[in-house]
Write an enzyme that holds these catalytic residues in place. Structure first.
Site, PDB file in Angstrom:
ATOM      1  N   LYS A 115       0.626  -1.316  -0.093  1.00 38.54           N
ATOM      2  CA  LYS A 115       0.058   0.038  -0.055  1.00 38.54           C
ATOM      3  C   LYS A 115       0.791   1.211  -0.015  1.00 38.54           C
ATOM      4  O   LYS A 115       0.497   2.365  -0.529  1.00 38.54           O
ATOM      5  CB  LYS A 115      -0.780  -0.108   1.236  1.00 38.54           C
ATOM      6  N   LYS A 197      -3.222 -11.450  -7.844  1.00 40.13           N
ATOM      7  CA  LYS A 197      -4.639 -11.680  -7.336  1.00 40.13           C
ATOM      8  C   LYS A 197      -5.648 -10.699  -7.817  1.00 40.13           C
ATOM      9  O   LYS A 197      -5.405  -9.438  -8.027  1.00 40.13           O
ATOM     10  CB  LYS A 197      -4.583 -11.653  -5.769  1.00 40.13           C
ATOM     11  N   LYS A 200     -10.295  -5.425  -5.952  1.00 41.15           N
ATOM     12  CA  LYS A 200     -11.207  -4.392  -6.380  1.00 41.15           C
ATOM     13  C   LYS A 200     -10.768  -3.155  -6.678  1.00 41.15           C
ATOM     14  O   LYS A 200     -11.393  -2.184  -7.042  1.00 41.15           O
ATOM     15  CB  LYS A 200     -12.304  -4.429  -4.964  1.00 41.15           C
TER      16      LYS A 200
END
Length: 332
Positions: A115, A197, A200
């Site tokens: 992140k 992966k 979203k």
């Protein structure tokens, strides 16, 4: 554990549309746990603000995530469904656990590194310390098991370390939780890059199938899915694109990889991708129908938020009281 029944805890961030990866890997399986455990399902809105949010969108997605929980089969009579920020004990215990969490442990968290790279203009302290909040989420309810994706296992392991460290100093405070990782369908990969992966937050809309995508959109996305060289439908490491589609097909149909290989023997990728799209759309249709019906009644969702927060707070309060007493905080 609370009383004699073992406890299961899970949380989902209201930070964007949920994907079929979230559905197959976690949410679809949640209702099974209510038969065996006392279950807590939380909309973790406090975790969401480690990344900048538009307030009106965060508010809307909080309602939507709660509705989606219920649409996916979580019965509010059998499960405690609530919003994290409505239960102040989460934030209180998080601060205490920050004081029992080592700087080096947090700096090794893979998600912090990921992140930080994606949001380099906003590497805030919350992004660094949010595993302590996640530990508080879990430990507040004397949780026995935590159903998680493999990408969150590291956080549950840190939660266990924090609980054990606290218990060494103040014995008998926390139950040590165990992660439960589904063997099947836990890692659904991107349709555009099957080495990553499904996420979203992916900027490529065609890489991700959302639970609330309409039928035509779902089928179109699968038709565009990246496949591999050759045309054989085979589950193998050298065929990550086809293997990912087979995993999705298997999750929705219950068929084994061998059965899928036989079913599509001699048929091309086009036929197979269409079939995957159709079974996905068929499976999601009833979920979408229930979701839209629930979302219309905002007052009923708010009533559930209140009821769930009261239930969660009753349980959380007992643990927090015990923690504060052991630490020497004066409680009147």
């Amino acid at each position: 554990m609370l009383g004699e029944q073992k406890v299961s805890y899970s949380g989902v961030q209201p930070s964007g549309n949920l994907t079929i990866g979230n559905y197959l890997g976690a949410i679809r399986n949640f209702s099974e746990y209510s038969e065996q455990y006392k279950t807590f399902y939380c909309v973790v809105d406090q975790h969401a603000i480690t990344v900048r949010q538009v307030p009106a969108e965060l508010r809307r997605r909080t309602y939507e995530t709660l509705a989606l929980y219920m649409a996916c089969g979580l019965d509010p009579e059998k499960n405690t469904l609530y919003v994290q920020s409505m239960v102040h004990e989460h934030a209180e215990l998080a601060w205490i656990l920050n004081c029992f969490t080592m700087f080096g442990e947090l700096s090794r968290m893979t998600q912090f590194k990921d992140k930080s790279a994606r949001h380099s203009d906003n590497i805030n302290a919350g992004l660094f310390t949010y595993p302590a909040l996640m530990a508080a989420d879990i430990l507040l309810y004397q949780t026995d098991v935590v159903p998680v994706g493999s990408d969150q296992k590291q956080h549950v392991e840190l939660c266990r370390d924090i609980a054990e460290r606290f218990n060494q100093i103040h014995p008998g405070t926390f139950t040590i939780p165990e992660p439960i990782i589904s063997k099947h369908g836990m890692r659904i990969m991107s349709l555009a890059d099957p080495t990553k992966k499904m996420s979203k937050s992916d900027e490529n809309a065609n890489a991700v199938v959302y639970i609330l995508d309409d039928r035509d959109t779902i089928i179109r996305k699968f038709k565009r899915a990246v496949t591999d060289s050759g045309s054989e439908i085979r589950y193998a490491p050298d065929k990550p694109g086809v293997s990912n589609l087979m995993t999705i097909y298997s999750c929705f149909t219950g068929k084994t990889m061998e059965e899928i290989e036989r079913e599509f023997d001699g048929r091309g990728y086009g036929d197979f991708k269409l079939a995957v799209g159709e079974v996905t759309a068929d499976a999601l249709a009833p979920v979408q129908e229930r979701y839209h019906a629930l979302l219309i009644d905002k007052a009923a969702l708010e009533e559930q938020m209140k009821k769930g927060a009261e239930e969660a707070s009753r349980c959380a309060r007992r643990t927090l009281y015990k923690v504060k007493k052991k630490l020497g905080f004066v409680q009147l």
